[in-house]
Design a protein around this motif. Structure first.
Motif, PDB file in Angstrom:
ATOM      1  N   ARG A  37       0.835  -1.208   0.000  1.00 31.19           N
ATOM      2  CA  ARG A  37       0.000   0.000   0.000  1.00 31.19           C
ATOM      3  C   ARG A  37       0.863   1.248   0.000  1.00 31.19           C
ATOM      4  O   ARG A  37       1.849   1.330   0.717  1.00 31.19           O
ATOM      5  N   SER A  38       0.453   2.235  -0.766  1.00 32.27           N
ATOM      6  CA  SER A  38       1.192   3.498  -0.863  1.00 32.27           C
ATOM      7  C   SER A  38       1.246   4.230   0.460  1.00 32.27           C
ATOM      8  O   SER A  38       2.256   4.821   0.823  1.00 32.27           O
ATOM      9  N   GLU A  68       1.006   3.055   3.521  1.00 30.23           N
ATOM     10  CA  GLU A  68       1.467   2.278   4.671  1.00 30.23           C
ATOM     11  C   GLU A  68       2.821   2.755   5.170  1.00 30.23           C
ATOM     12  O   GLU A  68       3.699   3.071   4.379  1.00 30.23           O
ATOM     13  N   GLU A 101      -7.280  -2.553  -8.457  1.00 30.13           N
ATOM     14  CA  GLU A 101      -5.943  -2.415  -7.877  1.00 30.13           C
ATOM     15  C   GLU A 101      -4.818  -2.841  -8.802  1.00 30.13           C
ATOM     16  O   GLU A 101      -3.686  -2.383  -8.648  1.00 30.13           O
ATOM     17  N   GLU A 153      -3.466   3.274  -5.054  1.00 28.39           N
ATOM     18  CA  GLU A 153      -3.565   2.663  -3.723  1.00 28.39           C
ATOM     19  C   GLU A 153      -2.295   1.900  -3.331  1.00 28.39           C
ATOM     20  O   GLU A 153      -1.999   1.746  -2.160  1.00 28.39           O
ATOM     21  N   HIS A 154      -1.575   1.417  -4.332  1.00 25.88           N
ATOM     22  CA  HIS A 154      -0.349   0.647  -4.080  1.00 25.88           C
ATOM     23  C   HIS A 154       0.822   1.278  -4.823  1.00 25.88           C
ATOM     24  O   HIS A 154       0.660   1.846  -5.889  1.00 25.88           O
TER      25      HIS A 154
END
Length: 141
Positions: free
Chosen positions: A26-27, A29, A58, A101-102
């Motif tokens: 995850r970006s 995190e 995703e 998101e990632h």
């Protein structure tokens, strides 16, 4: 105001490519740990529809759920997420396109070294899976 407690349901995908599985970071995190792609169910969706939609959002991959593999739980003082993990087969697994998101993905080997990179929520289950059986099931589809 009372302390509101929420319960959510989520679905994750175990996507296999050869003898590797797809893991994403995850970006937002703070932890460098990876997780399986997937996310929360929207009202009116089935679990299968959720995993297909979430994986596409995703990763850009089109997947077909093959088999329910396991369950997982995440609980804090105000939030509980219960989820399931589906073995999925991707049409073109080498065409991963990350959403915002990632920030990273890896095709990881199913071994202890790779599992150390995985979020603690999923690691215990992954250690117990019969990976040879999962690889065979994915190959048959």
């Amino acid at each position: 105001m009372e302390n509101v407690k929420l319960i959510r349901f989520a679905v994750k995908a175990l996507i296999l490519n050869g003898n590797k599985f797809l893991a994403m970071r995850r970006s937002a995190e703070k932890s460098p740990k990876f997780e399986l792609p997937g996310g929360g169910m929207e009202f009116g969706e089935t679990a299968e529809e959720t995993v297909i939609r979430e994986v596409f959002e995703e990763t850009g991959l089109t997947v077909a759920p093959v088999k329910l593999v396991d369950t997982w739980n995440y609980v804090t003082q105000t939030l509980q997420i219960t989820g399931i993990i589906y073995l999925c087969v991707a049409e073109n697994p080498n065409n991963v396109i990350l959403s915002a998101e990632h920030d990273r993905y890896e095709w990881m080997d199913a071994n202890a070294e790779s599992f150390e990179k995985i979020n603690r929520l999923f690691r215990p289950q992954m250690l117990k899976w019969d990976w040879n059986e999962l690889f065979v099931m994915a190959e048959r589809k």
